[in-house]
Design a protein around this motif. Sequence first.
Motif, PDB file in Angstrom:
ATOM      1  N   TRP A 182       0.860  -1.180   0.000  1.00 45.08           N
ATOM      2  CA  TRP A 182       0.000   0.000   0.000  1.00 45.08           C
ATOM      3  C   TRP A 182       0.904   1.240   0.000  1.00 45.08           C
ATOM      4  CZ3 TRP A 182      -2.230   1.786   5.289  1.00 45.08           C
ATOM      5  CH2 TRP A 182      -2.920   2.982   5.140  1.00 45.08           C
ATOM      6  N   HIS A 183       1.119   1.749  -1.209  1.00 42.71           N
ATOM      7  CA  HIS A 183       1.902   2.980  -1.357  1.00 42.71           C
ATOM      8  C   HIS A 183       0.970   4.135  -1.003  1.00 42.71           C
ATOM      9  CE1 HIS A 183       4.466   5.752  -4.164  1.00 42.71           C
ATOM     10  NE2 HIS A 183       4.449   6.161  -2.919  1.00 42.71           N
ATOM     11  N   LYS A 184       1.123   4.606   0.220  1.00 41.88           N
ATOM     12  CA  LYS A 184       0.232   5.637   0.769  1.00 41.88           C
ATOM     13  C   LYS A 184       0.168   6.841  -0.169  1.00 41.88           C
ATOM     14  CE  LYS A 184      -1.832   8.294   3.839  1.00 41.88           C
ATOM     15  NZ  LYS A 184      -3.297   8.228   3.900  1.00 41.88           N
ATOM     16  N   GLY A 185      -1.055   7.217  -0.554  1.00 40.88           N
ATOM     17  CA  GLY A 185      -1.234   8.356  -1.446  1.00 40.88           C
ATOM     18  C   GLY A 185      -1.323   7.970  -2.909  1.00 40.88           C
ATOM     19  N   GLU A 186      -1.255   6.669  -3.193  1.00 42.18           N
ATOM     20  CA  GLU A 186      -1.277   6.254  -4.600  1.00 42.18           C
ATOM     21  C   GLU A 186      -2.597   6.650  -5.269  1.00 42.18           C
ATOM     22  OE1 GLU A 186      -0.655   1.959  -4.642  1.00 42.18           O
ATOM     23  OE2 GLU A 186      -2.251   1.662  -3.176  1.00 42.18           O
ATOM     24  N   GLU A 187      -3.685   6.673  -4.481  1.00 41.71           N
ATOM     25  CA  GLU A 187      -4.983   7.095  -5.034  1.00 41.71           C
ATOM     26  C   GLU A 187      -5.205   8.594  -4.868  1.00 41.71           C
ATOM     27  OE1 GLU A 187      -8.974   5.063  -4.588  1.00 41.71           O
ATOM     28  OE2 GLU A 187      -7.732   3.779  -3.319  1.00 41.71           O
ATOM     29  N   SER A 188      -4.957   9.073  -3.659  1.00 42.90           N
ATOM     30  CA  SER A 188      -5.309  10.457  -3.322  1.00 42.90           C
ATOM     31  C   SER A 188      -4.228  11.457  -3.713  1.00 42.90           C
ATOM     32  CB  SER A 188      -5.554  10.570  -1.810  1.00 42.90           C
ATOM     33  OG  SER A 188      -4.350  10.323  -1.100  1.00 42.90           O
ATOM     34  N   GLY A 189      -3.023  10.968  -3.996  1.00 45.71           N
ATOM     35  CA  GLY A 189      -1.900  11.879  -4.251  1.00 45.71           C
ATOM     36  C   GLY A 189      -1.237  12.348  -2.970  1.00 45.71           C
ATOM     37  N   ASN A 190      -1.833  12.018  -1.827  1.00 46.85           N
ATOM     38  CA  ASN A 190      -1.303  12.473  -0.545  1.00 46.85           C
ATOM     39  C   ASN A 190      -0.209  11.536  -0.033  1.00 46.85           C
ATOM     40  OD1 ASN A 190      -3.092  14.581  -0.655  1.00 46.85           O
ATOM     41  ND2 ASN A 190      -4.606  13.610   0.666  1.00 46.85           N
ATOM     42  N   VAL A 191       0.919  11.514  -0.747  1.00 51.86           N
ATOM     43  CA  VAL A 191       2.034  10.657  -0.342  1.00 51.86           C
ATOM     44  C   VAL A 191       2.710  11.236   0.895  1.00 51.86           C
ATOM     45  CG1 VAL A 191       2.449   9.796  -2.684  1.00 51.86           C
ATOM     46  CG2 VAL A 191       3.725  11.785  -1.846  1.00 51.86           C
ATOM     47  N   GLN A 192       3.505  10.397   1.540  1.00 52.00           N
ATOM     48  CA  GLN A 192       4.269  10.809   2.712  1.00 52.00           C
ATOM     49  C   GLN A 192       5.750  10.755   2.365  1.00 52.00           C
ATOM     50  OE1 GLN A 192       2.642   7.887   5.480  1.00 52.00           O
ATOM     51  NE2 GLN A 192       1.196   9.404   6.269  1.00 52.00           N
ATOM     52  N   LYS A 193       6.366  11.918   2.214  1.00 56.15           N
ATOM     53  CA  LYS A 193       7.797  12.011   1.918  1.00 56.15           C
ATOM     54  C   LYS A 193       8.579  11.758   3.199  1.00 56.15           C
ATOM     55  CE  LYS A 193       7.450  13.950  -2.333  1.00 56.15           C
ATOM     56  NZ  LYS A 193       7.981  13.311  -3.558  1.00 56.15           N
ATOM     57  N   VAL A 194       9.422  10.746   3.175  1.00 55.23           N
ATOM     58  CA  VAL A 194      10.145  10.362   4.389  1.00 55.23           C
ATOM     59  C   VAL A 194      11.407  11.214   4.523  1.00 55.23           C
ATOM     60  CG1 VAL A 194      11.284   8.486   5.624  1.00 55.23           C
ATOM     61  CG2 VAL A 194       9.251   8.022   4.243  1.00 55.23           C
ATOM     62  N   ARG A 195      11.426  12.041   5.570  1.00 50.32           N
ATOM     63  CA  ARG A 195      12.621  12.878   5.819  1.00 50.32           C
ATOM     64  C   ARG A 195      13.633  12.145   6.689  1.00 50.32           C
ATOM     65  NH1 ARG A 195      10.652  18.599   7.270  1.00 50.32           N
ATOM     66  NH2 ARG A 195       9.368  19.196   5.492  1.00 50.32           N
ATOM     67  N   GLU A 196      13.135  11.406   7.696  1.00 49.17           N
ATOM     68  CA  GLU A 196      14.031  10.650   8.579  1.00 49.17           C
ATOM     69  C   GLU A 196      13.354   9.328   8.917  1.00 49.17           C
ATOM     70  OE1 GLU A 196      14.937  13.007  12.048  1.00 49.17           O
ATOM     71  OE2 GLU A 196      15.497  14.741  10.840  1.00 49.17           O
ATOM     72  N   LEU A 197      14.177   8.310   9.151  1.00 50.19           N
ATOM     73  CA  LEU A 197      13.626   6.985   9.468  1.00 50.19           C
ATOM     74  C   LEU A 197      14.411   6.381  10.627  1.00 50.19           C
ATOM     75  CD1 LEU A 197      12.287   4.502   6.885  1.00 50.19           C
ATOM     76  CD2 LEU A 197      13.705   3.635   8.724  1.00 50.19           C
ATOM     77  N   TYR A 198      13.689   5.832  11.600  1.00 49.57           N
ATOM     78  CA  TYR A 198      14.294   5.264  12.800  1.00 49.57           C
ATOM     79  C   TYR A 198      13.753   3.859  13.047  1.00 49.57           C
ATOM     80  CZ  TYR A 198      15.394  10.157  13.731  1.00 49.57           C
ATOM     81  OH  TYR A 198      15.858  11.439  13.635  1.00 49.57           O
ATOM     82  N   LEU A 199      14.571   3.033  13.685  1.00 49.53           N
ATOM     83  CA  LEU A 199      14.135   1.721  14.167  1.00 49.53           C
ATOM     84  C   LEU A 199      14.207   1.749  15.685  1.00 49.53           C
ATOM     85  CD1 LEU A 199      16.302  -0.367  11.720  1.00 49.53           C
ATOM     86  CD2 LEU A 199      13.818  -0.065  11.595  1.00 49.53           C
ATOM     87  N   ASP A 200      13.338   0.989  16.337  1.00 48.02           N
ATOM     88  CA  ASP A 200      13.371   1.017  17.798  1.00 48.02           C
ATOM     89  C   ASP A 200      14.369  -0.015  18.347  1.00 48.02           C
ATOM     90  OD1 ASP A 200      11.973  -1.358  17.658  1.00 48.02           O
ATOM     91  OD2 ASP A 200      10.442  -0.773  19.095  1.00 48.02           O
ATOM     92  N   CYS A 201      14.493  -0.017  19.668  1.00 45.54           N
ATOM     93  CA  CYS A 201      15.536  -0.790  20.347  1.00 45.54           C
ATOM     94  C   CYS A 201      15.523  -2.266  20.006  1.00 45.54           C
ATOM     95  CB  CYS A 201      15.416  -0.600  21.857  1.00 45.54           C
ATOM     96  SG  CYS A 201      13.753  -0.945  22.505  1.00 45.54           S
ATOM     97  N   ASP A 202      14.325  -2.846  19.854  1.00 47.49           N
ATOM     98  CA  ASP A 202      14.278  -4.272  19.542  1.00 47.49           C
ATOM     99  C   ASP A 202      13.876  -4.558  18.102  1.00 47.49           C
ATOM    100  OD1 ASP A 202      11.694  -3.521  19.902  1.00 47.49           O
ATOM    101  OD2 ASP A 202      11.152  -5.109  21.291  1.00 47.49           O
TER     102      ASP A 202
END
Lengths: 132, 132
Positions: free
Chosen positions: B63-83
């Motif tokens: 599910w590519h968010k915004g593929e229908e509505s055009g409201n995509v989410q541009k990822v500026r930063e990405l983090y993973l949690d401790c586990d």
Amino acid sequence: MTLNPELRNIVDFTKGNGLVTAIAQDADTGEILMVANMNEESLAKTIELGEAVYWSRSRQKLWHKGEESGNVQKVRELYLDCDGDAVLMKVEQIGGAACHTGKQSCFFNKVENGAVIDIGVQVFDPKQVYKK
Amino acid sequence: MTLNPELRNIVDFTKGNGLVTAIAQDADTGEILMVANMNEESLAKTIELGEAVYWSRSRQKLWHKGEESGNVQKVRELYLDCDGDAVLMKVEQIGGAACHTGKQSCFFNKVENGAVIDIGVQVFDPKQVYKK
């Protein structure tokens, strides 16, 4: 312990096999502290106590966050998402650290150019806090 | 599509039966926009595209968010949690609304005194955007 009928009607535990996702966000800074899971009993207890109570998937039991370390999460505001399978808590994190590693937030692994960088802020020494 | 070995080593898909929790947070305001799930392919695609790609549990597909509505989410930063079983993305939400209801955030159901109050900010009319 169960939710009242109004909440039971909106919270959807079916998609997550009895669990919903629960996010703890620092009420003052907006920082995401951690994410875990809740079953119905833990969500009901969270609301009753005003402190975050999760369901530990690994230990298969209720997990009153801070019961060992004293670093409880005081719930200032609580939200459900549009389809009822996630909970957002705006919390006051006692002790200043949410992570079992002693870091402020669990999200200290920053992904950059395919690699992982630790950008965590160390608040306490877990060996001192969890005396096992 | 798979993750590179360094990331594959830290991301833990086992606890969530092949999925990790993925949180989208507005990079500017700190508001939590939504939470959903990712499998390995969707996380790898998110990193490759720089836009949020989830795994839809209900539709059982990417599910590519915004593929229908055009409201995509541009990822500026990405983090993973401790586990390694949760991902946090700081995003620029195109269109200003993350929720399929047309609201800014999916977390518009505020729980107060055992009742639910809609505090949502309506950005668009979903009937106009999702022309089905």
